[in-house]
Write a protein that holds these residues in place. Structure first.
Motif, PDB file in Angstrom:
ATOM      1  N   LYS A  19       0.820  -1.220   0.000  1.00 16.34           N
ATOM      2  CA  LYS A  19       0.000   0.000   0.000  1.00 16.34           C
ATOM      3  C   LYS A  19       0.850   1.265   0.000  1.00 16.34           C
ATOM      4  CE  LYS A  19      -3.901  -2.177   2.401  1.00 16.34           C
ATOM      5  NZ  LYS A  19      -4.793  -2.123   3.595  1.00 16.34           N
ATOM      6  N   LEU A  20       2.071   1.129  -0.501  1.00 13.47           N
ATOM      7  CA  LEU A  20       2.974   2.276  -0.511  1.00 13.47           C
ATOM      8  C   LEU A  20       2.805   3.079  -1.801  1.00 13.47           C
ATOM      9  CD1 LEU A  20       6.298   0.888   1.035  1.00 13.47           C
ATOM     10  CD2 LEU A  20       4.478   2.179   2.136  1.00 13.47           C
ATOM     11  N   TYR A  21       1.976   4.109  -1.704  1.00 17.28           N
ATOM     12  CA  TYR A  21       1.741   5.002  -2.836  1.00 17.28           C
ATOM     13  C   TYR A  21       1.714   6.438  -2.335  1.00 17.28           C
ATOM     14  CZ  TYR A  21       0.389   0.945  -5.645  1.00 17.28           C
ATOM     15  OH  TYR A  21       0.386  -0.254  -6.327  1.00 17.28           O
ATOM     16  N   THR A  22       2.204   7.344  -3.156  1.00 15.19           N
ATOM     17  CA  THR A  22       2.111   8.761  -2.804  1.00 15.19           C
ATOM     18  C   THR A  22       0.657   9.195  -2.931  1.00 15.19           C
ATOM     19  OG1 THR A  22       2.383   9.621  -5.041  1.00 15.19           O
ATOM     20  CG2 THR A  22       4.404   9.124  -3.792  1.00 15.19           C
ATOM     21  N   ILE A  23       0.366  10.393  -2.432  1.00 14.99           N
ATOM     22  CA  ILE A  23      -1.011  10.900  -2.552  1.00 14.99           C
ATOM     23  C   ILE A  23      -1.362  11.158  -4.017  1.00 14.99           C
ATOM     24  CG2 ILE A  23      -1.071  11.904  -0.239  1.00 14.99           C
ATOM     25  CD1 ILE A  23      -0.444  14.622  -1.528  1.00 14.99           C
ATOM     26  N   ASP A  24      -0.336  11.182  -4.895  1.00 21.69           N
ATOM     27  CA  ASP A  24      -0.563  11.330  -6.336  1.00 21.69           C
ATOM     28  C   ASP A  24      -0.597   9.967  -7.041  1.00 21.69           C
ATOM     29  OD1 ASP A  24      -0.668  14.148  -6.257  1.00 21.69           O
ATOM     30  OD2 ASP A  24       1.525  14.235  -6.193  1.00 21.69           O
ATOM     31  N   ASN A  25      -0.679   8.894  -6.211  1.00 21.63           N
ATOM     32  CA  ASN A  25      -0.823   7.518  -6.703  1.00 21.63           C
ATOM     33  C   ASN A  25       0.403   6.990  -7.449  1.00 21.63           C
ATOM     34  OD1 ASN A  25      -2.554   5.265  -6.606  1.00 21.63           O
ATOM     35  ND2 ASN A  25      -3.129   5.547  -8.760  1.00 21.63           N
ATOM     36  N   GLU A  26       1.577   7.418  -7.018  1.00 22.49           N
ATOM     37  CA  GLU A  26       2.818   6.879  -7.567  1.00 22.49           C
ATOM     38  C   GLU A  26       3.342   5.798  -6.632  1.00 22.49           C
ATOM     39  OE1 GLU A  26       5.487   9.784  -9.964  1.00 22.49           O
ATOM     40  OE2 GLU A  26       4.833  10.882  -8.179  1.00 22.49           O
ATOM     41  N   LYS A  27       3.753   4.678  -7.212  1.00 23.92           N
ATOM     42  CA  LYS A  27       4.252   3.549  -6.431  1.00 23.92           C
ATOM     43  C   LYS A  27       5.555   3.918  -5.713  1.00 23.92           C
ATOM     44  CE  LYS A  27       4.772  -0.760  -5.024  1.00 23.92           C
ATOM     45  NZ  LYS A  27       3.941  -1.316  -3.936  1.00 23.92           N
ATOM     46  N   LYS A  48      17.072   6.225   0.500  1.00 25.97           N
ATOM     47  CA  LYS A  48      17.013   5.957  -0.940  1.00 25.97           C
ATOM     48  C   LYS A  48      15.618   5.387  -1.226  1.00 25.97           C
ATOM     49  CE  LYS A  48      20.641   4.562  -3.167  1.00 25.97           C
ATOM     50  NZ  LYS A  48      21.745   3.710  -3.736  1.00 25.97           N
ATOM     51  N   ILE A  49      14.849   6.122  -2.022  1.00 28.35           N
ATOM     52  CA  ILE A  49      13.461   5.774  -2.276  1.00 28.35           C
ATOM     53  C   ILE A  49      13.195   5.756  -3.777  1.00 28.35           C
ATOM     54  CG2 ILE A  49      11.046   6.360  -1.773  1.00 28.35           C
ATOM     55  CD1 ILE A  49      12.573   5.963   0.790  1.00 28.35           C
ATOM     56  N   LYS A  50      12.515   4.717  -4.244  1.00 26.19           N
ATOM     57  CA  LYS A  50      12.082   4.677  -5.631  1.00 26.19           C
ATOM     58  C   LYS A  50      10.631   5.133  -5.698  1.00 26.19           C
ATOM     59  CE  LYS A  50      11.690   1.689  -9.701  1.00 26.19           C
ATOM     60  NZ  LYS A  50      11.836   0.320 -10.244  1.00 26.19           N
ATOM     61  N   ILE A  51      10.392   6.218  -6.431  1.00 26.19           N
ATOM     62  CA  ILE A  51       9.040   6.749  -6.591  1.00 26.19           C
ATOM     63  C   ILE A  51       8.697   6.689  -8.077  1.00 26.19           C
ATOM     64  CG2 ILE A  51       7.516   8.733  -6.263  1.00 26.19           C
ATOM     65  CD1 ILE A  51       9.388   9.665  -4.027  1.00 26.19           C
ATOM     66  N   THR A  90      -1.808  11.853   8.346  1.00 32.41           N
ATOM     67  CA  THR A  90      -2.950  12.456   7.663  1.00 32.41           C
ATOM     68  C   THR A  90      -2.470  13.512   6.686  1.00 32.41           C
ATOM     69  OG1 THR A  90      -4.327  12.155   9.632  1.00 32.41           O
ATOM     70  CG2 THR A  90      -5.129  13.697   7.974  1.00 32.41           C
ATOM     71  N   CYS A  91      -2.982  13.477   5.480  1.00 30.78           N
ATOM     72  CA  CYS A  91      -2.625  14.496   4.498  1.00 30.78           C
ATOM     73  C   CYS A  91      -3.769  15.513   4.390  1.00 30.78           C
ATOM     74  CB  CYS A  91      -2.357  13.870   3.133  1.00 30.78           C
ATOM     75  SG  CYS A  91      -1.874  15.095   1.887  1.00 30.78           S
ATOM     76  N   ILE A 103       6.828  18.228  -2.783  1.00 30.94           N
ATOM     77  CA  ILE A 103       7.413  17.144  -1.984  1.00 30.94           C
ATOM     78  C   ILE A 103       6.461  15.944  -2.032  1.00 30.94           C
ATOM     79  CG2 ILE A 103       8.294  16.433   0.266  1.00 30.94           C
ATOM     80  CD1 ILE A 103       9.872  18.736  -0.880  1.00 30.94           C
ATOM     81  N   PRO A 104       6.886  14.811  -2.596  1.00 25.79           N
ATOM     82  CA  PRO A 104       6.028  13.620  -2.604  1.00 25.79           C
ATOM     83  C   PRO A 104       5.617  13.247  -1.179  1.00 25.79           C
ATOM     84  CG  PRO A 104       7.919  13.300  -4.031  1.00 25.79           C
ATOM     85  CD  PRO A 104       8.166  14.567  -3.266  1.00 25.79           C
ATOM     86  N   THR A 105       4.343  12.927  -1.005  1.00 22.16           N
ATOM     87  CA  THR A 105       3.812  12.648   0.334  1.00 22.16           C
ATOM     88  C   THR A 105       3.224  11.248   0.406  1.00 22.16           C
ATOM     89  OG1 THR A 105       3.310  14.990   0.690  1.00 22.16           O
ATOM     90  CG2 THR A 105       2.167  13.405   2.091  1.00 22.16           C
TER      91      THR A 105
END
Length: 424
Positions: A19-27, A48-51, A90-91, A103-105
């Motif tokens: 369930k790891l997705y940004t609020i913009d639905n990026e894996k 180190k994060i892969k978005i 919470t966003c 900033i990816p959230t």
């Protein structure tokens, strides 16, 4: 929920990986969580994060709400331009860096059993939140953790003593004297005793080690507890002697308001403790040498086998006579002084001189002393913790004061076990 809990979850990756997705639905794929930062700046450094399809290297910042980014003014701080992922519970707002970059959230998907365990612990009003779980935890793990906590407590005391040593221009005897005085005042009068010792350097007392009366005059006079109009000849003589010594050494007494007598057992009155301190200093010329050369706990305990002037056998204060009583330091008081003064001093001395034998002797001394008896230790006993000696109780005091009392379950090894259990 607290930021400390979210930091704990991120650090140990107690999350639903699917369930790891940004609020913009990026894996999101976590390659490296980063190093927890205890200083200013982002919470986790060098992550180190892969978005999506891009691998990012940088920092991770954690908040309860995403809008806290602005509350903490990170949007104005260049040091936060390195943040590659904003982790929140919470966003409620998208955030921008100081450079105006998005900033990816991530709204962190905490594992259900972790959330439940944390909620259950948080709802417990007792300081020792894990109390009901302790009997079900491997005693070996608890023992190992207590050893680490006792070592942690040793290091904290060593840091205090080392700082005091530097304040005293690297004089070990002066440092030991001030530490002893402070602890002889126990909790209620420790500040007064510390100030008294600092107002009366040991080098002055050492000039009178052949005269107990003069040492008493110096201490009582500096404590501002003498009255020239007293009906007691003993007190008047002390006052007269102090006036002479005060002029000789240009001494300034401390305020008498430092001393607390109310709601205390008379035996713990500062008057009695000052007389005991005078006798200790009279009996030992070189405190450090005595402590370092003492090979047994019995030998070092002899430092406290002292009594007061006979005047105090019928008095607890200068102006009031009392039934005759003993003036020796009791066994429990001696053990407390050994635990809080002699043993940490010996350990610090050994550490500063790279002497492992002295450090080990300090540990051995602590193990040889019976468990302490106080309200905190009683709480641990009632929780089912097995206690053998003062080594154990020192670890438990460290655990209670530095973790339990502050609600830092996420930084505690026992709390870690409780939080990660899948069934309660």
């Amino acid at each position: 929920m607290t930021e400390a809990f979210l930091q704990y979850v991120w650090q140990h990756q107690l999350i639903c990986l699917d369930k790891l997705y940004t609020i913009d639905n990026e894996k999101i794929t976590v390659i490296k969580t980063g190093t927890f930062n205890t200083n200013a700046g982002p919470d986790f450094l060098n992550a180190k994060i892969k978005i999506g399809d891009t691998v990012w290297a940088g920092d991770v910042e954690i908040h309860i709400k995403s809008s806290d980014w602005y509350v903490h003014k990170h949007h104005t701080q260049q040091s936060y331009n390195s943040v590659i992922l904003h982790v929140v519970a919470t966003c409620d707002k998208k955030v921008l860096s100081e450079k105006g970059m998005n900033i990816p959230t991530l709204v962190i998907p905490i594992l259900p059993h972790i959330s439940l365990n944390y909620k259950n612990l948080s709802n417990i009003s007792s300081d020792i939140r894990c109390s009901s779980h302790l009997r079900n935890i491997d005693s070996f793990k608890i023992t190992m953790y207590l050893e680490r906590l006792t070592a942690e407590r040793f290091e904290e005391k060593a840091m205090y003593i080392k700082n005091l040593f530097h304040e005293n221009t690297n004089d070990w005897d002066e440092t030991c004297y001030q530490l002893l005085a402070k602890n002889l005042g126990f909790k209620v009068n420790s500040d007064g005793f510390e100030l008294l010792a600092k107002s009366l350097p040991l080098r002055i007392i050492k000039k009178h080690t052949d005269n107990l009366f003069q040492i008493e005059a110096l201490l009582f006079g500096q404590a501002n507890l003498l009255n020239n109009n007293s009906s007691e000849e003993y007190e008047k003589s002390l006052f007269k002697e102090y006036c002479f010594l005060q002029k000789k050494y240009n001494l300034t007494p401390i305020s008498s308001t430092w001393w607390k007598f109310a709601r205390m057992r008379p035996y713990n009155f500062p008057t009695i403790k000052i007389s005991q301190l005078a006798n200790i200093l009279f009996s030992i010329n070189y405190l450090t040498t005595f402590i370092v050369e003492a090979k047994s706990i019995k030998k070092v305990s002899n430092l406290f086998n002292c009594q007061t002037d006979s005047f105090w056998e019928t008095h607890y204060s200068f102006n009031k006579q009392s039934p005759k009583h003993t003036t020796y330091l009791g066994k429990q008081a001696i053990e407390t002084l050994l635990i809080n003064t002699i043993i940490p001093f010996l350990y610090t001395y050994g550490k500063e001189h790279n002497n492992e034998e002295l450090k080990q002797r300090a540990y051995d001394f602590l193990i040889s002393i019976k468990q302490e008896n106080n309200s905190i230790v009683t709480k641990w006993k009632e929780s089912g913790i097995k206690i053998s000696n003062a080594f154990d109780t020192q670890g438990l005091l460290q655990l209670y004061n530095c973790y339990c009392k502050k609600g830092l379950c996420t930084r505690c090894s026992i709390g870690h076990i409780v939080l990660n259990r899948k069934s309660q």
